[in-house]
Write a protein that holds these residues in place. Structure first.
Motif, short mmCIF file in Angstrom:
data_model
loop_
_atom_site.label_atom_id
_atom_site.label_comp_id
_atom_site.label_asym_id
_atom_site.label_seq_id
_atom_site.Cartn_x
_atom_site.Cartn_y
_atom_site.Cartn_z
N ASN A 82 0.78 -1.19 -0.09
CA ASN A 82 -0.07 0.01 0.07
C ASN A 82 0.88 1.12 0.08
OD1 ASN A 82 -2.63 -1.25 -0.16
ND2 ASN A 82 -2.58 -1.70 1.90
N THR A 83 1.97 1.26 0.64
CA THR A 83 2.70 2.46 0.72
C THR A 83 3.76 2.82 -0.12
OG1 THR A 83 4.31 1.66 2.60
CG2 THR A 83 2.21 2.80 3.23
N ASN A 86 1.81 1.53 -4.12
CA ASN A 86 0.63 2.34 -4.42
C ASN A 86 -0.57 1.15 -4.60
OD1 ASN A 86 1.54 4.77 -4.24
ND2 ASN A 86 2.20 4.84 -6.30
#
Length: 117
Positions: A82-83, A86
């Motif tokens: 997620n970080t 993306n």
């Protein structure tokens, strides 16, 4: 709860060895700059956080990981996807396979896994 880097190192040892004394964990860390008391303090903090349990029924206290290896890996992987990527699992996989040469056996396991999805 997300373990710190130092806590992760301790968890890795506990996952590998199972129930262990502070001395055993400390020796497994192979850190010349960190003393035994530092390892003891970290493990006491981990006990307070609920990451490990401690058996005090014998002279030597034994610690055991309460966080499962699989759950912890899953949480870290989700955060990375997620970080850093993306939310793209494809980018993560492409980066991982591009940076490190996978053996033929590993590639076959990956293909088999993908086919089963």
């Amino acid at each position: 709860m997300k373990p710190t880097d130092s806590e992760m190192e301790i968890l890795q040892i506990l996952w590998e060895k199972g129930e262990s004394s502070v001395r055993s964990v400390h020796e497994g860390l192979n850190k010349k700059d960190a003393g035994y008391t530092t390892t003891l303090k970290l493990m006491q903090i981990m006990l307070d956080k609920g990451m490990v349990s401690r058996d005090t029924s014998k002279k030597t206290h034994l610690y055991k990981a309460l966080l499962s290896k699989e759950q912890t890996q899953h949480k870290f992987l989700d955060k990375i996807i997620n970080t850093v990527y993306n939310g793209s699992t494809t980018r993560l996989v492409m980066q991982a396979l591009g940076n490190k040469r996978a053996s033929k056996e590993e590639i076959e396991l990956i293909k088999e896994y993908l086919n089963n999805l």
